[in-house]
Design an enzyme around this catalytic site. Structure first.
Site, short mmCIF file in Angstrom:
data_model
loop_
_atom_site.label_atom_id
_atom_site.label_comp_id
_atom_site.label_asym_id
_atom_site.label_seq_id
_atom_site.Cartn_x
_atom_site.Cartn_y
_atom_site.Cartn_z
N ASP A 382 10.39 -0.14 0.88
CA ASP A 382 9.67 -1.41 0.96
C ASP A 382 10.25 -2.22 2.11
O ASP A 382 11.39 -1.98 2.54
CB ASP A 382 9.83 -2.20 -0.34
CG ASP A 382 8.92 -1.68 -1.43
OD1 ASP A 382 7.86 -1.15 -1.11
OD2 ASP A 382 9.29 -1.82 -2.61
N ASP A 712 10.08 -1.82 -6.71
CA ASP A 712 10.54 -2.90 -7.59
C ASP A 712 9.51 -3.23 -8.67
O ASP A 712 9.85 -3.46 -9.80
CB ASP A 712 10.89 -4.15 -6.78
CG ASP A 712 9.78 -4.57 -5.81
OD1 ASP A 712 8.67 -4.00 -5.90
OD2 ASP A 712 10.03 -5.46 -4.98
N ASP A 716 5.06 0.41 -8.93
CA ASP A 716 5.82 1.33 -8.08
C ASP A 716 6.42 2.48 -8.90
O ASP A 716 6.85 3.49 -8.33
CB ASP A 716 6.97 0.60 -7.37
CG ASP A 716 6.47 -0.38 -6.33
OD1 ASP A 716 5.34 -0.19 -5.84
OD2 ASP A 716 7.20 -1.33 -6.01
#
Length: 996
Positions: A382, A712, A716
């Site tokens: 990310d 997170d 995901d």
């Protein structure tokens, strides 16, 4: 204050939640619930009264601690701990130990036969069966060492489990507090949000667009909508909409629930035995160790059979002594070949390595995941918080009339508005619109901003992006202007929708309702048909749209994350009066989260904000180091493509003018082959949904990559679980993602992943080091015994006229060597500093053997040299040998044999100590970082001291068949043993030349 007399009520309600028959007894002043009350059929306030808790305050900390002591921890019952004595006895459950016990029995039989056949009054023979005694003592010492090592490994694993323990938000003393899930008690008010795991069974008292995935409990694949309304009649588990259950997870919305059951008194507690029945598969490293042990065992059996057959053919077995001696020889070969402490040492080395990683913020949940980590070839990360600082700050506000800059950084609400273009004529209108834009953003928000009263530091509660809007609103006093609004409903943000809306009532205007929305500008703009300019609302033109989108492109190119704001007055104080809103059978408004198409239409565009999150300064170096190690970095973000490309360029992930691929472009690819072709080249993905992350991970895996994936949010979790190394964020990560991951980043920092890969490679290198050392040393022992028997006549071990089989080294001596060399030096090598540049080579493939052809070459080469110098040293002290021809008349053959065995015994120990130094690297010279490992030198010192004791302490002479050595003999021992180090250095020189 909680009355302790209500323990019975709590206990009864606790039991009722799990379906037991305990009646509920409560104080009549608090309201009496029916016998065997079902919380789903009881009003939430009545449940709170029965459990003696205020839903708005929660339990006090003192009362929570008292209930924890009363009802026990919130955890499923596990198998009772194994007693220490059983763990100790388990050290003897090994085929090798059985073999040694057989050797002990054979040795005892031989001693009894010898004593029985002894001539009365004649000297000779052993007064005690020293071989048997020594073997048993060494087995006990080995078991003690194994027990200690296993205990240390268990302590390390327990420490890791504490660091990764799931946590829960609860209301205690009127404040939301994060505690370990195991400390949740009946009566606690648990606070639920998207991505949380439900930690106990509970009765909902508040629910806003709450949806919970209950597949693990009910098998229902679709998330279930939840409400706090009391059920009219009893329903099946999957239909109890006002209850939440332990082990499920929140996929959307927020809520609060009163805990009615914890631990085994939960629905999942009923199936705890089924959950405990699952077993973990063996890791590739464990399978490799099993394979190595199998190969060694087969090889030793073959060698033993060959030796025994050769002896039977060449010398024959004349009596029972010959048979016993031959069997003892076979046992000696087995003892020499197998490193007894290998499994325990491997576990301890992994545990120590994982503890070191945890100290550097990389918490690996399973020991054997380390080998996968060191093999990573792609890291998918990310952007926000991992590659950047996650210190989101609103810097720009762009409205229809102009643009302002908001000063100040971080979460402290200190700053002001500054017009970007001082020539802007509509300064007042721009400032007014900027206040409105930030006000909308602060209202359509689930975050919170708090000042720590002790430190004075402002803390973000919730998503940093949302909190940045609250901070911006504070700076321009927008929070005061919109303080009269109160929320009545929410349409939550999801990765698919890319927007969030709330319905709020204006308490200053007869409670009239307004929809406030925020989201990705290009998405939100599609729901707007009007625009607010200088206090007036007019239709949104195509020119307006193009200008707004152009501004988005400009801000994104400057690395800003953009969020648009819009609103819509509903013109009524009741949602039921809004045209198109769906009512349920009772005439009440249905879940507004399912009516987004109606409520989020005809929005009025207010403006947009530009939020900056600067890259972490250390990440660029980490990306470069990963690239040097053959590891590709891939950025996957929901941000605008220009923002993603700019940050990726700054960090060195892509080159200047590199492009980012969007989720829509991924969807447009025709098949998996086209997707694989794209993912093999593209390293930046923007505007992606969770399903895109999963597609990218699977595509990279199809290409043979070992993929690490960070995440997170709850969405995901599938990608994190599918990746070879799932990495969850420790700060911003949800509990669901943490449970799906194999590793947790305590600091949410990309550099920590790269550091963990480096540490993982170092740990794997150290495993190879001590495997090279142990196996080459043990192979050296096997070759010594084998060569000593096969070439006994040439070496003078067997003299003409002697009877029976004469082994070069006794089984007790071989056991002693293994005891000295298997434990301390091997463990010290397990924490060896890196001798090679572990990040200068390509990632290891999981299909690669731990012990490859090159290492087997090392093992065999060193084993042969070690056996050769040992046998030469023995030959030099025997009559009739190749190198000397000492007279046997002075001391007799038996005395010479004892001295020669002492020489061979000592040479082999010292050769293995030099081998420990040489085995620290396959290519690097031993003199590079020679004194870097103080533990190894300490282990060598202890081993040498113990060997001196065996040679010079009289009763140990008898037990191990040794005699004191002269100074000259010591020079021979050290000189011959040193040849192992010299030979290793010469081999490394040749290999380095070949590699160059």
């Amino acid at each position: 204050m909680v009355d302790h007399e209500n323990d019975q009520a709590i206990h009864s309600h606790h039991s009722a939640a799990s379906g037991t028959e305990n009646p509920m007894v409560v104080d009549s002043a608090q309201g009496v619930l029916p016998h065997d009350a079902d919380p789903s059929l009881t009003d939430a306030q009545a449940v709170a009264d029965a459990l003696n808790v205020d839903p708005n305050v929660g339990l006090s900390q003192a009362e929570a601690e008292r209930r924890l002591a009363k009802f026990g921890p919130n955890e499923l019952a596990s198998a009772p701990p194994v007693p220490k004595w059983k763990k100790f006895l388990a050290q003897f459950k090994d085929p090798l130990v059985y073999l040694l016990l057989a050797a002990t029995a054979i040795s005892l039989v031989a001693w009894f036969i010898e004593k029985a056949n002894a001539v009365p009054g004649a000297e000779g023979g052993e007064a005690l069966p020293f071989d048997a005694i020594v073997i048993v003592l060494i087995l006990i010492v080995n078991a003690v060492l194994g027990y200690i090592q296993e205990s240390k490994a268990e302590q390390a694993v327990e420490a890791l489990s504490q660091m990764t323990a799931p946590q829960t938000n609860v209301l205690r003393d009127g404040r939301i507090t994060r505690i370990n899930t195991v400390d949740v008690v009946p009566g606690d008010i648990i606070v639920l949000g998207e991505g949380d795991s439900v930690s106990a069974d509970g009765r909902l008292c508040v629910a806003a667009s709450l949806r919970i995935a209950e597949a693990s409990l009910t098998g229902e694949s679709v998330a279930v909508g939840k409400k706090a309304d009391t059920l009219e009649h009893a329903k099946a588990l999957g239909d109890r909409a006002n209850m939440v259950f332990n082990g499920t997870s929140v996929t959307q919305g927020t809520g609060r629930a009163i805990v009615t059951g914890t631990g085994m008194n939960t629905q999942v507690g009923k199936i705890a035995d089924l959950l405990q029945a699952t077993e973990d598969d063996e890791s590739p490293l464990q399978k490799e160790m099993n394979y190595v042990s199998k190969v060694l065992g087969i090889a030793v059996c073959i060698i033993a059979v060959v030796v025994l057959v050769a002896l039977a053919i060449t010398e024959g077995f004349n009596d029972i002594h010959d048979v016993i001696d031959s069997l003892l020889l076979a046992v000696s070969l087995a003892v020499a070949a197998v490193p007894e402490g290998l499994a325990a040492i491997l576990t301890v080395v992994l545990a120590l390595g994982v503890q070191r990683m945890a100290m550097h913020n990389a918490i690996v949940k399973k020991l054997h995941s380390v080998e996968t980590l060191g093999s990573a070839s792609v890291i998918c990360s990310d952007k926000t918080g991992t590659l950047t600082r996650n210190e989101m700050t609103v810097e720009r506000v762009v409205t229809p009339s102009g643009e302002v800059q908001i000063t100040g950084t971080g979460y402290a609400p200190e700053g002001r508005m500054v017009i970007v273009d001082q020539r802007t004529p509509e300064r007042a209108a721009t400032e007014m619109e900027a206040v409105a834009t930030l006000g909308v953003g602060a209202l359509a928000n689930d975050g919170d901003l708090r000042e720590n009263t002790q430190s004075g530091i402002w803390e973000a509660i919730g998503d940093p992006t949302e909190v940045s809007l609250i901070v911006g609103a504070h700076k321009v006093k927008a929070d005061r202007r919109y303080a009269h609004y109160s929320r009545v409903g929410e349409i939550p943000f999801t990765s698919e929708r890319k927007r969030m809306s709330i319905v709020a009532q204006d308490n200053a205007d007869a409670g009239r309702l307004t929809v406030f929305s925020k989201g990705a500008p290009d998405v939100l703009l599609g729901y707007c048909n009007r625009i607010a300019v200088d206090g007036a609302v007019r239709p949104l033109t195509e020119g307006d749209r193009q200008q707004i989108l152009a501004t988005v492109e400009r801000l994104s190119g400057e690395a800003y994350r953009t969020l648009g704001q819009a609103y819509r007055p509903l013109g009524t104080a009741s949602l039921a009066d809004v045209p198109g809103v769906i009512l349920n059978a009772a005439g009440h408004v249905a879940d507004i989260a399912e009516q987004s198409d109606i409520l989020e239409s005809d929005l009025i565009w207010v403006g947009m904000v530009g939020i900056i999150d600067p890259p972490r300064t250390e990440v660029r170096a980490s990306v470069a180091e990963a690239h040097r190690a053959g590891i590709r970095t891939v950025m996957i973000t929901g941000d605008h493509p220009l923002t993603a490309a700019r940050i990726a360029t700054d960090l060195g992930i892509i080159e200047q003018n590199g492009k980012a691929l969007t989720g829509d472009q991924l969807d447009a690819l025709p098949d998996d082959d086209a997707l694989d072709a794209v993912t093999s080249e593209v390293s930046v993905y923007a505007r992606v949904a969770p399903e895109h992350k999963l597609k990218i991970v699977k595509s990279l895996q199809r290409q043979g990559n070992i993929v690490a994936m960070t995440g997170d949010g709850v969405n995901d979790a599938p990608a994190v679980k599918t990746a070879d190394i799932g990495v969850a964020m420790g700060i911003t990560g949800t509990e669901v993602t943490k449970q799906s991951a194999k590793m947790i980043l305590a600091d949410d920092n990309f550099s920590t992943i790269v550091a963990a890969v480096r540490e993982g490679r170092g740990i794997f290198d150290n495993i190879r080091k001590f495997l090279r050392y142990l196996l080459s040393s043990n192979v050296g022992e096997v070759f010594t015994v084998f060569g000593g028997v096969i070439f006994a006549g040439f070496l003078g071990i067997t003299q003409p006229g002697t009877q029976g089989v004469t082994v070069p080294l006794l089984a007790t001596q071989l056991l002693w060597i293994n005891l000295l060399t298997d434990a301390a030096p091997a463990l010290a090598m397990g924490v060896d500093p890196s001798t090679d540049d572990v990040m200068a080579r390509r990632p290891r493939r999981l299909t690669d053997r731990v012990i490859d052809g090159e290492m087997w070459g090392d093992i065999i080469f060193i084993g042969v040299i070690m056996a050769a110098v040992t046998l030469v040293g023995m030959d030099m002290h025997l009559a009739g040998g190749l190198f000397t021809d000492r007279s046997v008349a002075a001391v007799g053959h038996e005395a010479q044999m004892v001295e020669a065995r002492t020489m061979g015994f000592t040479i082999l120990v010292f050769a293995q100590m030099f081998n420990a130094l040489a085995s620290r690297s396959h290519l690097q010279s031993v003199f590079v970082g020679l004194f870097a490992n103080k533990w190894l030198w300490g282990a060598i010192g202890v081993s040498v001291a113990l060997q001196l004791a065996v040679i010079y302490v009289p009763f140990l002479n008898t037990a191990f068949g040794t005699v004191p050595l002269s100074a000259g003999a010591w020079l021979e021992c050290v000189g011959l043993a040193l040849i192992v180090l010299i030979a290793s250095e010469l081999r490394k020189c040749v290999l380095r030349a070949m590699h160059r």
